[in-house]
Design a protein around this motif. Sequence first.
Motif, PDB file in Angstrom:
ATOM      1  N   ALA A  23       0.099   6.861 -10.368  1.00 24.87           N
ATOM      2  CA  ALA A  23       0.280   5.575  -9.761  1.00 24.87           C
ATOM      3  C   ALA A  23      -0.269   5.400  -8.414  1.00 24.87           C
ATOM      4  O   ALA A  23      -0.343   3.912  -8.176  1.00 24.87           O
ATOM      5  N   ILE A  24      -0.906   6.197  -7.748  1.00 26.83           N
ATOM      6  CA  ILE A  24      -1.436   6.176  -6.456  1.00 26.83           C
ATOM      7  C   ILE A  24      -2.642   5.354  -6.490  1.00 26.83           C
ATOM      8  O   ILE A  24      -2.938   4.703  -5.405  1.00 26.83           O
ATOM      9  N   TYR A  25      -3.083   5.539  -7.794  1.00 28.98           N
ATOM     10  CA  TYR A  25      -4.601   4.698  -8.065  1.00 28.98           C
ATOM     11  C   TYR A  25      -4.629   3.277  -8.689  1.00 28.98           C
ATOM     12  O   TYR A  25      -5.488   2.963  -9.200  1.00 28.98           O
ATOM     13  N   ASN A  26      -3.368   2.746  -8.899  1.00 30.07           N
ATOM     14  CA  ASN A  26      -3.162   1.409  -9.525  1.00 30.07           C
ATOM     15  C   ASN A  26      -3.696   0.281  -8.711  1.00 30.07           C
ATOM     16  O   ASN A  26      -4.155   0.541  -7.601  1.00 30.07           O
ATOM     17  N   MET A  42       0.847  -1.247  -0.147  1.00 28.06           N
ATOM     18  CA  MET A  42      -0.122   0.132  -0.192  1.00 28.06           C
ATOM     19  C   MET A  42       0.836   1.315   0.097  1.00 28.06           C
ATOM     20  O   MET A  42       0.252   2.374  -0.476  1.00 28.06           O
ATOM     21  N   SER A  43       2.198   0.958   0.422  1.00 24.35           N
ATOM     22  CA  SER A  43       2.794   2.224   0.608  1.00 24.35           C
ATOM     23  C   SER A  43       3.211   2.697  -0.690  1.00 24.35           C
ATOM     24  O   SER A  43       3.561   2.057  -1.863  1.00 24.35           O
ATOM     25  N   GLY A  44       3.914   4.155  -0.921  1.00 27.50           N
ATOM     26  CA  GLY A  44       4.569   4.433  -2.099  1.00 27.50           C
ATOM     27  C   GLY A  44       3.560   5.048  -2.897  1.00 27.50           C
ATOM     28  O   GLY A  44       2.460   5.387  -2.452  1.00 27.50           O
ATOM     29  N   GLY A  45       3.826   5.412  -4.212  1.00 22.71           N
ATOM     30  CA  GLY A  45       3.042   6.089  -5.299  1.00 22.71           C
ATOM     31  C   GLY A  45       2.804   7.605  -5.191  1.00 22.71           C
ATOM     32  O   GLY A  45       1.982   8.152  -5.904  1.00 22.71           O
ATOM     33  N   GLY A  46       3.470   8.122  -4.147  1.00 20.17           N
ATOM     34  CA  GLY A  46       3.637   9.624  -3.924  1.00 20.17           C
ATOM     35  C   GLY A  46       4.188  10.443  -4.995  1.00 20.17           C
ATOM     36  O   GLY A  46       5.078   9.621  -6.063  1.00 20.17           O
ATOM     37  N   SER A  47       4.486  11.567  -4.994  1.00 19.87           N
ATOM     38  CA  SER A  47       5.344  12.483  -6.143  1.00 19.87           C
ATOM     39  C   SER A  47       6.342  13.026  -5.208  1.00 19.87           C
ATOM     40  O   SER A  47       5.941  13.640  -4.029  1.00 19.87           O
ATOM     41  N   ASN A 103       0.617  12.287  -9.677  1.00 20.65           N
ATOM     42  CA  ASN A 103       1.261  10.821  -9.902  1.00 20.65           C
ATOM     43  C   ASN A 103      -0.218   9.950  -9.885  1.00 20.65           C
ATOM     44  O   ASN A 103      -0.488   9.476  -8.791  1.00 20.65           O
ATOM     45  N   ARG A 146      -2.369  -0.781  -5.096  1.00 27.12           N
ATOM     46  CA  ARG A 146      -2.538   0.024  -3.909  1.00 27.12           C
ATOM     47  C   ARG A 146      -4.193   0.294  -3.565  1.00 27.12           C
ATOM     48  O   ARG A 146      -4.632   0.392  -2.514  1.00 27.12           O
TER      49      ARG A 146
END
Length: 82
Positions: free
Chosen positions: A51-54, A37-42, A49, A57
């Motif tokens: 990628a937070i909604y992939n 769940m972590s990461g995906g920030g900018s 970004n 996560r």
Amino acid sequence: MAKDSNKRLSEEFIFGKKNYVFMLIGLACISLGFILMSGGGSDDPNVFNPAIYNFQRIRLAPTLVLIGFGIEVYAILLNPNK
């Protein structure tokens, strides 16, 4: 004589080895879910970004966390003597 039987009963664990194995499996699932769940920030707050909604996560990680909690409940309710 009564002291020996009371002492022996007080030294017995509530959970058995089987319970602890399932608890560790559940804890591993929960940990893996939070790691996914972590990461995906900018790095730049002005840049979005997506990628937070992939899938990882939004669907996979919370599902792993819920499965881990389910395993934990099962481990607590499991009768080690059966």
